[in-house]
Design a protein around this motif. Sequence first.
Motif, PDB file in Angstrom:
ATOM      1  N   ASN A 126       0.783  -1.232   0.000  1.00 17.05           N
ATOM      2  CA  ASN A 126       0.000   0.000   0.000  1.00 17.05           C
ATOM      3  C   ASN A 126       0.814   1.280   0.000  1.00 17.05           C
ATOM      4  OD1 ASN A 126      -2.690  -1.100   0.040  1.00 17.05           O
ATOM      5  ND2 ASN A 126      -2.179  -1.881   2.067  1.00 17.05           N
ATOM      6  N   CYS A 127       2.070   1.209   0.415  1.00 15.06           N
ATOM      7  CA  CYS A 127       2.840   2.456   0.535  1.00 15.06           C
ATOM      8  C   CYS A 127       4.329   2.182   0.468  1.00 15.06           C
ATOM      9  CB  CYS A 127       2.493   3.156   1.848  1.00 15.06           C
ATOM     10  SG  CYS A 127       3.061   2.255   3.307  1.00 15.06           S
TER      11      CYS A 127
ATOM     12  N   CYS B 211       5.763  -0.481   2.832  1.00 13.29           N
ATOM     13  CA  CYS B 211       5.604  -1.855   2.336  1.00 13.29           C
ATOM     14  C   CYS B 211       6.716  -2.172   1.337  1.00 13.29           C
ATOM     15  CB  CYS B 211       4.260  -2.030   1.640  1.00 13.29           C
ATOM     16  SG  CYS B 211       2.815  -1.711   2.662  1.00 13.29           S
TER      17      CYS B 211
END
Length: 72
Positions: free
Chosen positions: A16-17, A20
């Motif tokens: 997700n970002c 990660c």
Amino acid sequence: MGGIMSTVTYSVPNINCGHCVHTITTELKELAGVQEVKASAETKSVEVRFEAPATSAAIEALLAEIHYPVAK
Ligand SMILES: [Cu+2]
């Protein structure tokens, strides 16, 4: 060296970002035989270039272990 190099792209929905991406990159690079990791939060995928002793099964197992399972 001079083993057969493989490049496999895994679909990993949990990315997700940037955190990660960082975690996945760091963990996968610790696996012997992994040469390059390109993780993307945009495409939710991880491209891994590797050779023996790393295997695609070992890469998938590691991703599952760190809570980024590969989508089938
Ligand atoms: Cu994240």
